[in-house]
Write an enzyme that holds these catalytic residues in place. Structure first.
Site, short mmCIF file in Angstrom:
data_model
loop_
_atom_site.label_atom_id
_atom_site.label_comp_id
_atom_site.label_asym_id
_atom_site.label_seq_id
_atom_site.Cartn_x
_atom_site.Cartn_y
_atom_site.Cartn_z
CD GLU A 43 -0.81 5.14 2.41
OE1 GLU A 43 -1.79 5.48 3.07
OE2 GLU A 43 0.25 4.72 2.92
CG LEU A 44 5.09 6.95 0.04
CD1 LEU A 44 6.50 6.42 0.25
CD2 LEU A 44 4.78 8.08 1.00
CB VAL A 61 -0.96 0.01 1.22
CG1 VAL A 61 -1.76 1.30 1.27
CG2 VAL A 61 -1.90 -1.19 1.16
CB CYS A 62 4.12 1.99 1.64
SG CYS A 62 3.73 1.38 3.30
N PRO A 63 3.72 2.29 -1.49
CG PRO A 63 4.28 0.60 -3.01
CD PRO A 63 4.02 0.85 -1.56
#
Length: 189
Positions: free
Chosen positions: A52-53, A48-50
């Site tokens: 969001e960023l 999920v992190c990439p």
């Protein structure tokens, strides 16, 4: 514990600056004098992190127009941030600084450390030019954030700062009416 209306605590950390392709030191003093967004996320090379960023990067030009500095933070090192930037299609687009927090100091200061995993929770903070937290959003690990809502929150925070005594109602947008709380308004909304 809520950090709203509280000054951020001191820290010193190393960050990867993708614009200059270099490492740099970042402290709480770098936040003074301008608006800042700090986006905590669990881990580099994750799922999920990439997304969001990358979404935050898609709003980066609008944030820059508003005079906002953007920082992402995880408990990875700045070296890992550089490696992720060099190997991920989504992360290679980033122009904002990626702060490494392997000591977990910043993550603890913002009260978003998951003690069990040692990773940051998904937390986004808007910090004013005095280094004071004006807004915070914290999501469970499986729930990604929408950076487009962040732009309007910053506009509202900037408006309220420039117009003491006024507040921004739900779904307020730049150019729409604000409210002036007072006795004459009680029960009329």
């Amino acid at each position: 514990m809520s950090l709203i209306n509280k000054e951020i605590l001191p820290f010193t950390a190393q960050a990867y600056d993708p614009k200059k392709d270099e490492f740099k030191e970042v402290t709480q003093e770098d936040f003074k004098g301008s608006w800042n967004v700090v986006c905590f996320y669990p881990a580099d090379f994750s799922f999920v992190c990439p997304t969001e960023l990358e979404d935050l990067q898609n709003q980066y030009a609008k944030l820059q127009e508003l005079g906002v500095n953007v920082y992402s933070v995880s408990t990875d090192t700045h070296f890992v941030h550089k490696a992720w930037h060099d190997h991920s299609d989504a992360i290679s687009k980033l122009e904002y600084s990626m702060i490494g927090d392997p000591s977990q100091t910043i993550t603890r200061n913002f009260d978003v450390l998951d003690e069990e995993s040692g990773l940051a929770q998904r937390g986004t903070f808007i910090i004013d030019p005095d280094g004071v937290v004006q807004a915070a959003e914290i999501n469970a690990d499986g729930i990604g954030r929408d950076a487009s809502t962040l732009v309007n929150k910053i506009k509202a925070a900037q408006y309220v700062r420039q117009h003491p005594g006024e507040v921004c109602p739900a779904k307020w947008e730049e150019g729409s009416e604000s409210l002036q709380p007072g006795l004459d308004l009680v029960g009329k909304i």
